[in-house]
Design a protein around this motif. Structure first.
Motif, PDB file in Angstrom:
ATOM      1  N   VAL A 160      30.582  47.087  36.981  1.00 53.84           N
ATOM      2  CA  VAL A 160      29.503  46.243  37.474  1.00 53.84           C
ATOM      3  C   VAL A 160      28.612  45.853  36.316  1.00 53.84           C
ATOM      4  N   MET A 161      27.930  44.726  36.488  1.00 55.63           N
ATOM      5  CA  MET A 161      26.986  44.266  35.484  1.00 55.63           C
ATOM      6  C   MET A 161      25.673  43.935  36.176  1.00 55.63           C
ATOM      7  N   HIS A 162      24.597  44.454  35.608  1.00 57.81           N
ATOM      8  CA  HIS A 162      23.287  44.179  36.141  1.00 57.81           C
ATOM      9  C   HIS A 162      22.776  42.851  35.590  1.00 57.81           C
ATOM     10  N   GLN A 191      38.152  40.942  32.847  1.00 62.23           N
ATOM     11  CA  GLN A 191      39.348  40.835  32.026  1.00 62.23           C
ATOM     12  C   GLN A 191      39.983  42.213  31.955  1.00 62.23           C
ATOM     13  N   MET A 192      41.231  42.291  32.348  1.00 59.63           N
ATOM     14  CA  MET A 192      41.928  43.577  32.408  1.00 59.63           C
ATOM     15  C   MET A 192      43.090  43.569  31.436  1.00 59.63           C
ATOM     16  N   ASN A 193      43.028  44.411  30.449  1.00 60.32           N
ATOM     17  CA  ASN A 193      44.073  44.524  29.434  1.00 60.32           C
ATOM     18  C   ASN A 193      44.728  45.890  29.503  1.00 60.32           C
ATOM     19  N   SER A 194      45.874  45.986  28.890  1.00 60.11           N
ATOM     20  CA  SER A 194      46.613  47.256  28.850  1.00 60.11           C
ATOM     21  C   SER A 194      46.720  47.861  30.246  1.00 60.11           C
ATOM     22  N   LEU A 195      47.119  47.048  31.179  1.00 53.64           N
ATOM     23  CA  LEU A 195      47.156  47.493  32.568  1.00 53.64           C
ATOM     24  C   LEU A 195      48.194  48.575  32.789  1.00 53.64           C
ATOM     25  N   LYS A 196      47.862  49.464  33.700  1.00 61.98           N
ATOM     26  CA  LYS A 196      48.725  50.588  34.047  1.00 61.98           C
ATOM     27  C   LYS A 196      49.076  50.503  35.539  1.00 61.98           C
ATOM     28  N   PRO A 197      50.185  51.102  35.938  1.00 61.83           N
ATOM     29  CA  PRO A 197      50.525  51.082  37.370  1.00 61.83           C
ATOM     30  C   PRO A 197      49.399  51.634  38.246  1.00 61.83           C
ATOM     31  N   SER A 241      32.161  40.452  32.542  1.00 62.66           N
ATOM     32  CA  SER A 241      31.210  39.490  32.020  1.00 62.66           C
ATOM     33  C   SER A 241      30.649  38.686  33.188  1.00 62.66           C
ATOM     34  N   ARG A 242      29.579  37.984  32.893  1.00 59.08           N
ATOM     35  CA  ARG A 242      28.867  37.321  33.989  1.00 59.08           C
ATOM     36  C   ARG A 242      28.226  36.050  33.467  1.00 59.08           C
ATOM     37  N   ASP A 243      28.345  34.985  34.234  1.00 61.38           N
ATOM     38  CA  ASP A 243      27.686  33.732  33.910  1.00 61.38           C
ATOM     39  C   ASP A 243      26.654  33.481  34.998  1.00 61.38           C
ATOM     40  N   ASN A 244      25.407  33.763  34.689  1.00 59.82           N
ATOM     41  CA  ASN A 244      24.364  33.628  35.699  1.00 59.82           C
ATOM     42  C   ASN A 244      24.099  32.172  36.080  1.00 59.82           C
ATOM     43  N   THR A 245      24.437  31.252  35.198  1.00 59.21           N
ATOM     44  CA  THR A 245      24.238  29.836  35.539  1.00 59.21           C
ATOM     45  C   THR A 245      25.227  29.380  36.604  1.00 59.21           C
ATOM     46  N   LYS A 246      26.332  30.089  36.687  1.00 55.48           N
ATOM     47  CA  LYS A 246      27.358  29.753  37.681  1.00 55.48           C
ATOM     48  C   LYS A 246      27.456  30.809  38.776  1.00 55.48           C
TER      49      LYS A 246
END
Length: 121
Positions: free
Chosen positions: A50-52, A81-87, A70-75
């Protein structure tokens, strides 16, 4: 009220990457927290990240170093973004917001409909 529309997710092999996004719309004074929870089959829903409004973040220990929120408050949009995903990252990912309808209102929680993320081994 807040409406949340999620996009992204899908199927990827272990080690791959995926991204999800969530756009908030509707009537609200402010959105304090935007983020993501997930629920795997047979398990309870758990926080992912979560992002405040001020930019501070909280991540589950299991995703630290692999996922980035990440968060774009204008939108009024939050991204994951999820990297190195695991089962074990497999599950339904739910967008979450904590918002105020008016400046004097108490905060309310809202949830998206969820988007499936499947990581194959």
């Amino acid at each position: 009220q807040v409406q949340l529309v999620e996009s992204g997710g899908g199927l990827v092999q272990a080690g791959g990457s995926l991204s999800v996004s969530c756009a908030a719309s509707g009537t609200f004074f402010s959105i304090n927290i935007m983020g993501w929870f997930r629920q795997a089959p047979g398990k309870q829903r758990e926080l992912v990240a979560v992002m405040h409004n001020g930019g501070s973040t909280n991540y589950a220990d299991s995703v630290k170093g692999r996922f980035t929120i990440s968060r774009d408050n204008t939108k009024n949009t939050v991204y994951l973004q999820m990297n190195s995903l695991k089962p074990e990252d497999t599950g339904v990912y739910y967008c979450y917001t904590k918002s105020r309808l008016y400046y004097y209102s108490t905060e309310d929680d809202h949830w998206g409909q969820g988007t499936q993320v499947t990581v194959s081994s």
